[in-house]
Enzyme design. Structure first.
Site, PDB file in Angstrom:
ATOM      1  N   SER A  61      20.285 -71.573 -51.319  1.00  0.00           N
ATOM      2  CA  SER A  61      21.239 -70.569 -51.777  1.00  0.00           C
ATOM      3  C   SER A  61      20.835 -70.106 -53.169  1.00  0.00           C
ATOM      4  O   SER A  61      20.114 -70.815 -53.896  1.00  0.00           O
ATOM      5  CB  SER A  61      22.642 -71.180 -51.831  1.00  0.00           C
ATOM      6  OG  SER A  61      23.558 -70.326 -52.474  1.00  0.00           O
TER       7      SER A  61
ATOM      8  N   TYR B  24      29.402 -77.688 -53.061  1.00  0.00           N
ATOM      9  CA  TYR B  24      28.370 -76.767 -52.568  1.00  0.00           C
ATOM     10  C   TYR B  24      27.242 -76.638 -53.596  1.00  0.00           C
ATOM     11  O   TYR B  24      26.063 -76.713 -53.246  1.00  0.00           O
ATOM     12  CB  TYR B  24      28.997 -75.396 -52.289  1.00  0.00           C
ATOM     13  CG  TYR B  24      28.091 -74.448 -51.536  1.00  0.00           C
ATOM     14  CD1 TYR B  24      27.961 -74.544 -50.158  1.00  0.00           C
ATOM     15  CD2 TYR B  24      27.376 -73.460 -52.199  1.00  0.00           C
ATOM     16  CE1 TYR B  24      27.130 -73.679 -49.456  1.00  0.00           C
ATOM     17  CE2 TYR B  24      26.549 -72.588 -51.518  1.00  0.00           C
ATOM     18  CZ  TYR B  24      26.428 -72.705 -50.141  1.00  0.00           C
ATOM     19  OH  TYR B  24      25.602 -71.852 -49.459  1.00  0.00           O
TER      20      TYR B  24
END
Length: 319
Positions: free
Chosen positions: A141, A154
């Site tokens: 990401s 996350y």
């Protein structure tokens, strides 16, 4: 087609980026092994891929369980004789401050997003060694390079994943036929936001602009043929990396403001999302975040928030 006959394993294949990647590989003649927690959802995606002419095997797999991931790799080799590309894509999301996020949610996000990738590498690398070739494609990401409040598990998992991928790259340098690649998407129009665990009491909206999952799928399919280790998807948001490095206080202030004014708006019930249990049915590749008015409205709110921040900054008394 350069992927004709290749054997590709995709985790997290039942929605979003995984579903888009499966369809793209299917159209290019690859033989597919699709994995996620729900057999029913996988069968829906498999049917789409078979319509494109692909041979498809479905293996329900929870990537947090190392034994299941090893069984996935063994099943792929038993079915097709080899594995050419392993796409580690399974992931879950959680919204909430670190202190308000339940420990079990934090642990499960890290177990899925980071340890699931570790289990995948342990499962597939022995087959790559035996073959003398293969590519491990890990989906990270933009949050592998920057941070933001209210998504601590996350962030922890994606920063850890980038470090893990870099170590694998270094350790596999002498294995010329074995490659590691990592894809770093910014905001992507997938259902992951609707599926996120949420203890904020606010409705989640992804930070615009949202790119299509097909763009990430293209990057994944191209990655094994490219020399580039890291591929970003969503270049406009990549521009925040220098700000994160050079001016952390400014970055922190702006991202906190955008989180409050753009990403978390309206009211929503507290929920575990799909962190522990998959959706009952297959989810679409997209999440509906790229409809014509959404980016305009969200960017208008963002512009207003930034203008407000600038005004507040000007009003600060000098030291």
């Amino acid at each position: 087609m350069r992927d004709e006959g290749q054997v590709v394993v995709i985790t997290g294949a039942s929605s979003g980026i995984g579903r888009a990647t499966a369809r793209r590989y299917a159209s290019r003649g690859a033989r597919l092994v699709l994995a996620s927690r729900s057999r029913e959802a996988l069968e829906t995606v498999a049917a789409e891929c078979r319509e494109r002419g692909a041979q498809v095997s479905v293996v329900p797999t929870d990537v947090t369980q190392q034994g299941e991931v090893r069984a996935l790799a063994a099943s792929a080799v038993a079915e097709f004789g080899r594995i050419d590309v392993w796409v580690g894509n399974a992931g879950v999301f959680s919204y909430g401050s670190f202190e308000s996020t339940p420990e079990r949610v934090f642990r499960q996000v890290v177990e899925t997003n980071l340890m699931g990738q570790v289990h995948g590498a342990r499962a597939v690398l022995p087959y790559f060694r035996r073959q003398g070739s293969g590519t491990l494609v890990l989906v990270g990401s933009l949050y592998s390079r920057v941070s933001a409040r209210d998504i601590s598990p996350y962030i922890a998992s994606k920063w850890g994943l980038l470090g893990f991928a870099e170590v694998l790259r270094q350790e596999l340098r002498a294995s010329r036929g074995i490659r590691v690649r990592i894809i770093l998407p910014a905001t992507i129009d997938t259902p992951i936001y609707q599926h996120a665990a949420n203890v904020t009491g606010r409705r989640v909206h992804p930070l615009p602009p949202a790119s299509s999952p097909e763009r990430v799928a293209r990057a994944i399919v191209r990655a094994p043929r490219r020399r580039r280790f890291t591929t970003f998807v969503g270049l406009s948001q990549r521009s925040v990396i220098p700000l994160h490095r050079a001016a952390p206080p400014l970055y922190d202030g702006l991202t906190s403001l955008l989180k409050r004014r753009v990403e978390l708006r309206g009211h929503a019930p507290l929920s575990d999302g799909t962190v522990f249990e998959p959706p009952a049915n297959a989810s679409s590749a997209t999440g509906g975040w790229r409809s014509p008015m959404r980016p305009i409205v969200a960017l208008g709110i963002a512009a207003g928030a930034l203008a407000l921040a600038a005004v507040k900054g000007q009003r600060k008394p000098s030291a």
